[in-house]
Design an enzyme around this catalytic site. Structure first.
Site, PDB file in Angstrom:
ATOM      1  CG  ASP A   1      -2.108   0.598   0.892  1.00 27.06           C
ATOM      2  OD1 ASP A   1      -2.113   1.766   0.709  1.00 27.06           O
ATOM      3  OD2 ASP A   1      -3.277   0.042   0.715  1.00 27.06           O
TER       4      ASP A   1
ATOM      5  CG  HIS B   1      -0.595   1.542  -3.418  1.00 25.95           C
ATOM      6  ND1 HIS B   1      -1.954   1.340  -2.887  1.00 25.95           N
ATOM      7  CD2 HIS B   1      -0.261   0.397  -4.082  1.00 25.95           C
ATOM      8  CE1 HIS B   1      -2.143   0.076  -3.281  1.00 25.95           C
ATOM      9  NE2 HIS B   1      -1.393  -0.418  -4.053  1.00 25.95           N
TER      10      HIS B   1
END
Length: 391
Positions: free
Chosen positions: A217, A240
């Site tokens: 993430d 991310h």
């Protein structure tokens, strides 16, 4: 001549008394029954060592020697009677491999209401792979525990720590002041869900330096109420990217301001530098933000503002973001985009982005200039800007 040895002895006593180590009370987790075998539950031993260190009126050191220590949830509660506790870890702390044990506990290791705590060295192994598999299979699974959280605490340092395979977030800084995170290494699989590297929210005066983060993430996520945040010399990938947001989930929400992100690298990440807000009404804001000296290598969305975040199209379709984004500078951002669209400013219709500055930005796609897209974004470009600015 007997005066000289006496003088040397006196000086050495004075020097030793003045050194901080002389005053620090020492607490080894082994003294409280912890076993470095990776199997014996050492939760009570760690809690007991903390109780003693926290009750000490002088600076205290908790030492965790080499070896692996199996731990359930540990709450390191303050306030303490001293403001200088060093937790020196030479070994590895192991979370339960059965995610059912901690899966609904929110936290594995949490420090609350403490002042002047330093964590130095060591490895936290969250053993989260079982929970990731459960989540990725679409089954009904617990949300998982954050490996390490500091909450409502001041004057915190985390140095030289490695965090591996957390169930959920690796490190959370919540409602804290004056936190320094330095030389940290975060590692989890690129497809591990919700395993943000470092999440900061409701905190001021946080610094993140010289760290390497690879996870499933955001490498760093910045939540509501964050101000005076400095991030420098961070390598991100997989992951991310470095994200402000998501903001605006709540209608009444504290803003984010005075954020500097400089000297970063992004390798194979989903995003580079991102600001993300829910597409619905909110009092939130993001302002006075600087992204400087970033190198992108094969990044899907190197520069992105997304004000239409609406996961599962629930609770926001047809609405627009109330979050006001202003005074965001992108300076010296270079490298390669994995998609044609390297710069995307998708701002709110009712609260357009203002004061966006692009300075010396050069992003390519397949060795050709990439493209840029702007909606409801105002600002200026200077220096060499590729793709051609759409502001």
């Amino acid at each position: 001549m007997a005066v000289l040895p006496l003088l040397i002895a006196l000086l050495s006593i004075i020097f030793f008394a003045a050194s901080p180590l002389a005053k620090a009370a020492q607490y080894s987790v082994l003294s409280y029954g912890a076993m470095p075998d990776g199997k014996t539950d050492s939760t009570k031993a760690f809690a007991a060592a903390w109780s003693q260190a926290c009750a000490s009126t002088q600076p205290a050191t908790i030492s965790v020697p080499k070896g692996s220590f199996a731990l359930g949830q540990v709450r390191f509660q303050g306030p303490c009677k001293n403001n200088a506790i060093l937790v020196r870890i030479d070994g590895t702390l192991l979370a339960p491999s059965d995610y059912g044990v901690l899966g609904r506990a929110q936290n594995w290791l949490i420090f609350e209401h403490v002042n002047g705590v330093t964590i130095s060295g060591g490895t936290l192994d969250g053993q989260g792979a079982g929970l990731w598999s459960c989540k990725n299979s679409g089954k009904d699974c617990p949300s998982g525990a954050t490996s390490l959280e500091f909450s409502n605490s001041n004057n915190i340092a985390i140095t030289g720590l490695a965090s591996l395979n957390s169930q959920m977030f690796h490190i959370v800084i919540n409602a804290c002041q004056d936190v320094k995170v330095q030389g940290v290494r975060v590692s989890a699989a690129g497809d591990s869900p919700n395993t943000d590297g470092i999440h900061v929210q409701s905190s001021t005066g946080v610094t993140i330096l010289n760290s390497r983060i690879g996870t499933g993430d955001d490498c760093v996520s910045i939540g509501p109420g964050t101000s005076n945040l400095w991030i420098e010399n961070v390598a991100c990938g997989p992951g991310h990217g470095i994200s402000i947001g998501s903001l605006g989930k709540d209608s009444q929400e504290a803003g984010v301001q005075n954020v500097t992100v400089k000297t970063t690298t992004f390798t194979g990440t989903e995003n580079g530098v991102r600001i993300k807000t829910w597409g619905r009404p909110s009092s939130g804001f993001a302002r006075n933000i600087l992204f400087q000296h970033a190198v992108m290598t094969n990044v899907q969305n190197p520069i992105v503002i997304d004000q239409n975040y609406c996961p599962g199209e629930k609770g926001c379709p047809g609405q627009v973001s109330g979050v006001k984004i202003s005074d965001v500078t992108y300076q010296d951002i270079h490298g390669s985009s994995a998609t044609e669209l390297a710069v995307k400013f998708d701002c709110s219709k009712t609260n357009p982005c203002s004061g966006i500055k692009l300075e010396d930005v050069k992003l390519t796609y397949n060795n050709q200039p990439a493209e840029a897209s702007c909606s409801n974004a105002g600002g200026v470009a200077s220096g060499v800007v590729q793709p051609t600015s759409c502001l």
